[in-house]
Design a protein around this motif. Structure first.
Motif, PDB file in Angstrom:
ATOM      1  N   SER A  77      35.886  35.055  58.740  1.00 15.45           N
ATOM      2  CA  SER A  77      35.994  33.603  58.565  1.00 15.45           C
ATOM      3  C   SER A  77      35.287  33.124  57.297  1.00 15.45           C
ATOM      4  O   SER A  77      35.688  32.121  56.698  1.00 15.45           O
ATOM      5  CB  SER A  77      35.416  32.884  59.789  1.00 15.45           C
ATOM      6  N   HIS A  78      34.241  33.842  56.883  1.00 15.12           N
ATOM      7  CA  HIS A  78      33.512  33.468  55.667  1.00 15.12           C
ATOM      8  C   HIS A  78      33.989  34.246  54.431  1.00 15.12           C
ATOM      9  O   HIS A  78      33.397  34.111  53.357  1.00 15.12           O
ATOM     10  CB  HIS A  78      32.009  33.688  55.864  1.00 15.12           C
ATOM     11  N   GLY A  79      35.013  35.064  54.600  1.00 17.16           N
ATOM     12  CA  GLY A  79      35.520  35.849  53.476  1.00 17.16           C
ATOM     13  C   GLY A  79      34.557  36.922  53.008  1.00 17.16           C
ATOM     14  O   GLY A  79      34.655  37.399  51.868  1.00 17.16           O
ATOM     15  N   ALA A  80      33.630  37.316  53.888  1.00 18.29           N
ATOM     16  CA  ALA A  80      32.599  38.282  53.494  1.00 18.29           C
ATOM     17  C   ALA A  80      33.180  39.665  53.223  1.00 18.29           C
ATOM     18  O   ALA A  80      32.759  40.362  52.292  1.00 18.29           O
ATOM     19  CB  ALA A  80      31.522  38.370  54.575  1.00 18.29           C
ATOM     20  N   ARG A 112      34.777  43.573  49.121  1.00 17.46           N
ATOM     21  CA  ARG A 112      35.837  44.406  48.521  1.00 17.46           C
ATOM     22  C   ARG A 112      35.947  44.123  47.022  1.00 17.46           C
ATOM     23  O   ARG A 112      36.086  45.044  46.209  1.00 17.46           O
ATOM     24  CB  ARG A 112      37.166  44.137  49.213  1.00 17.46           C
ATOM     25  N   VAL A 113      35.851  42.866  46.633  1.00 19.86           N
ATOM     26  CA  VAL A 113      35.889  42.496  45.209  1.00 19.86           C
ATOM     27  C   VAL A 113      34.715  43.133  44.469  1.00 19.86           C
ATOM     28  O   VAL A 113      34.872  43.640  43.353  1.00 19.86           O
ATOM     29  CB  VAL A 113      35.864  40.955  45.054  1.00 19.86           C
ATOM     30  N   ASP A 114      33.548  43.137  45.095  1.00 13.80           N
ATOM     31  CA  ASP A 114      32.376  43.764  44.478  1.00 13.80           C
ATOM     32  C   ASP A 114      32.598  45.258  44.271  1.00 13.80           C
ATOM     33  O   ASP A 114      32.261  45.815  43.221  1.00 13.80           O
ATOM     34  CB  ASP A 114      31.135  43.551  45.348  1.00 13.80           C
ATOM     35  N   ALA A 115      33.159  45.914  45.281  1.00 12.14           N
ATOM     36  CA  ALA A 115      33.424  47.350  45.172  1.00 12.14           C
ATOM     37  C   ALA A 115      34.394  47.637  44.029  1.00 12.14           C
ATOM     38  O   ALA A 115      34.192  48.570  43.236  1.00 12.14           O
ATOM     39  CB  ALA A 115      33.983  47.885  46.490  1.00 12.14           C
ATOM     40  N   LEU A 116      35.438  46.843  43.930  1.00 15.35           N
ATOM     41  CA  LEU A 116      36.420  47.015  42.855  1.00 15.35           C
ATOM     42  C   LEU A 116      35.782  46.796  41.488  1.00 15.35           C
ATOM     43  O   LEU A 116      36.094  47.502  40.518  1.00 15.35           O
ATOM     44  CB  LEU A 116      37.586  46.044  43.055  1.00 15.35           C
ATOM     45  N   SER A 117      34.867  45.828  41.407  1.00 11.06           N
ATOM     46  CA  SER A 117      34.187  45.549  40.143  1.00 11.06           C
ATOM     47  C   SER A 117      33.325  46.729  39.706  1.00 11.06           C
ATOM     48  O   SER A 117      33.331  47.113  38.536  1.00 11.06           O
ATOM     49  CB  SER A 117      33.320  44.295  40.297  1.00 11.06           C
TER      50      SER A 117
END
Length: 328
Positions: A282-285, A290-295
């Protein structure tokens, strides 16, 4: 054709990995304490991709090394990794690793700790045999950083005040330190220029962070058959991993009370895992992690660009992408 990058690395370095395996088996023997090879063989026999030793062999190969000291360093890295696994399972009170019962469950905590200490000692013997003081410095520092990261995790893991910055410090200790040391020593033993060894360090550091964040996500979204872990093990062990940290940061009073009860106090009830996952969603955590891992995977790829054009460099770039593809 082999599609997974670690399989391509294993195929390329098959002969050297066989030599590393023989070295590991020889050095984990003990004339006086037969339990040492019993415990070690159980963990080594459980499989695993030997990713960290392959990183050392790959880094040395990219930098033009031709010799056998890379094999000693690869075995060193695997010994350090195996020692930390033995210790981790005691600290975490784990009962399963790689789909099998842990050594501390089959034997006892004392055996796991002492055999881990033995493997650390063996790793330092192998380091010294390379005759390279800089290699010894890098791996000794990595060993200290790993221990420091584990101790930091003890104090941070169940504290809702733990920030993403502290989380990153823990991950750099417990996971990324050995990745970066594995790649850096490969360049050092090859006599690579400082800018190339620095790039190899940066690659290993970013790869290790991406790897750990992906593991955190797989704990809530993974396939038990593929990971060898049950969904929600980190939650049940009350570990504040990145997805939970992100959810806690956005929690209202009611949600914070839930996290305090389940993580800080350890009062977990039926349905709590499902509720925890729902809160993270619900908070998009989960998406944010996942975005952090990709970065971090992208940073690993960029770090490689300074290295010589080499087929193994391309495999390492693919490996960074593969690490995070598991969570897509």
């Amino acid at each position: 054709m082999l599609s997974k990058p670690h399989d391509r690395l294993a195929a390329r370095f098959e002969a050297k990995l066989d030599a590393v395996g023989a070295l590991i088996r020889a050095r984990m023997e003990s004339r006086h304490a037969p339990r040492i090879p019993e415990v070690t063989a159980h963990l080594v026999g459980a499989g695993g991709k030997r990713l960290r030793p392959m990183l050392t062999l790959a880094a040395a190969d990219i930098c033009g090394y031709r010799g056998e000291n890379d094999e000693k360093l690869a075995a060193t890295v695997e010994f350090i990794h195996t020692a930390t696994l033995l210790h981790d399972d005691v600290v975490d009170e784990s009962s399963q690793r790689r789909g099998r019962a842990t050594a501390n469950l089959l034997w006892d905590n004392k055996s796991s700790i002492l055999v881990g200490d033995y493997l650390f000692s063996r790793s330092f013997q192998l380091m010294v045999e390379t005759g390279n003081l800089r290699v010894l410095d890098i791996l000794a520092n990595a060993s200290a950083t790993i221990a420091e990261g584990e101790v930091l995790q003890l104090t941070a893991a169940r504290d809702l005040a733990t920030s993403e910055e502290i989380y990153l410090q823990v991950v750099r200790g417990k996971t990324a330190a050995l990745f970066s040391a594995a790649t850096e020593v490969g360049g050092v033993i090859a006599g690579a220029p400082d800018d190339q060894t620095a790039a190899l360090y940066d690659y290993g550091d970013a790869l290790g962070i991406a790897f750990q964040i992906a593991d955190d996500l797989l704990d809530f979204q993974g396939d038990t058959a593929a990971t060898g872990k049950n969904i929600g093990d980190d939650f049940r062990e009350r570990k504040l991993t990145l997805p939970i940290i992100k959810a806690v940061a956005q929690a209202d009073a009611t949600e914070r009370a839930f996290w305090r009860r389940t993580i800080e106090k350890g009062d977990q009830q039926d349905g709590d895992l499902d509720h925890a996952i729902a809160l993270m969603q619900s908070h998009g955590a989960l998406d944010s992690a996942r975005v952090d891992a990709l970065s971090w995977a992208a940073k690993a790829g960029v770090a490689l660009e300074i290295l010589p054009d080499h087929p193994v460099r391309d495999i390492l770039a693919d490996l960074a992408g593969y690490v995070v593809s598991r969570i897509n």
